[in-house]
Write a protein that holds these residues in place. Structure first.
Motif, PDB file in Angstrom:
ATOM      1  N   GLN A   1      46.655  30.075  68.502  1.00 35.85           N
ATOM      2  CA  GLN A   1      45.769  29.254  67.680  1.00 35.85           C
ATOM      3  C   GLN A   1      45.085  30.077  66.597  1.00 35.85           C
ATOM      4  OE1 GLN A   1      43.066  27.144  70.285  1.00 35.85           O
ATOM      5  NE2 GLN A   1      44.746  26.097  71.345  1.00 35.85           N
TER       6      GLN A   1
ATOM      7  N   GLN B   1      46.524  29.792  63.234  1.00 28.46           N
ATOM      8  CA  GLN B   1      46.497  28.494  62.549  1.00 28.46           C
ATOM      9  C   GLN B   1      45.583  28.501  61.336  1.00 28.46           C
ATOM     10  OE1 GLN B   1      45.514  25.489  65.444  1.00 28.46           O
ATOM     11  NE2 GLN B   1      47.367  25.869  66.656  1.00 28.46           N
TER      12      GLN B   1
ATOM     13  N   THR C   1      39.639  28.640  62.848  1.00 26.16           N
ATOM     14  CA  THR C   1      39.946  28.641  64.282  1.00 26.16           C
ATOM     15  C   THR C   1      39.700  30.017  64.880  1.00 26.16           C
ATOM     16  OG1 THR C   1      41.632  26.940  63.955  1.00 26.16           O
ATOM     17  CG2 THR C   1      41.746  28.192  65.990  1.00 26.16           C
TER      18      THR C   1
END
Length: 202
Positions: free
Chosen positions: A70, A73, A77
């Protein structure tokens, strides 16, 4: 990482650069740079991959594979995850530009203040540390943004540093963050997470 929010002295003609590039360093400094971040990542991950010494609210945390994935991303984040932010700080220190994340963090703390007295105090501290010419951790800002901050110091409010914070965020998002995702440090974090990724109560 130092608690006080960190940096390189800037000038107007450096407004679109956020870090000293690796290619700007002599070979000997490059070796030192790499050893430094390897030492720091050792503070996040132990060699046996069974524990991390990063303590979060009385728990010892290791990132999961999903966590680390993540982080690729978006910068938002990454910064919203305590472990990811810590790893990014280590990377920025290795590139000699940790003042950017420390200024951004100081601004986040500043915006959360509700006391006018505390706003005034923190605004002056941020100015002295990051904004004024030859500040200890001076960030790269254009004249107009810096001047607007100086004017706001007479009556600071929660938006006094917003324009500067957005500029620094953009610099990190477009420069440091892509380099972090492509770095050996991030690759090693991915490998460590695949080895074992779970939250361990201490």
């Amino acid at each position: 990482m130092r608690e006080d929010p960190a940096g390189l002295i800037s000038s107007q003609n450096m407004a679109f650069t956020d870090c000293m590039k690796t290619t700007d360093l002599p070979a000997e400094r490059k070796g030192i740079k790499r050893r430094n971040w390897r030492n720091r990542i050792g503070l996040l991950l132990k060699a046996n991959s069974s524990h991390s010494i990063l303590q979060l609210r009385n728990k010892t945390y290791r990132p999961t594979v999903d966590d680390v994935s993540q982080w690729a991303q978006s910068l938002d984040t990454l910064l919203s995850h305590k472990y990811g932010k810590a790893a990014f700080c280590i990377f920025l220190k290795s590139e000699f530009c940790e003042e950017n994340i420390e200024f951004w963090t100081a601004c986040e703390d500043y915006k959360a203040q509700t006391s006018h007295k505390e706003l005034v105090s923190r605004a002056n501290n941020i100015y002295e540390l990051f904004i004024k010419n030859e500040a200890p951790k001076e960030i790269n800002l254009d004249f107009h943004t810096k001047n607007a901050i100086i004017q706001s110091l007479h009556e600071p409010n929660t938006t006094s540093f917003l324009a500067a914070q957005r500029k620094v965020y953009s610099l990190m998002e477009n420069n440091s963050y892509p380099r972090f995702i492509l770095s050996d440090l991030y690759r090693e974090l991915c490998e460590a997470a695949r080895g074992e990724g779970k939250l361990i109560k201490s």
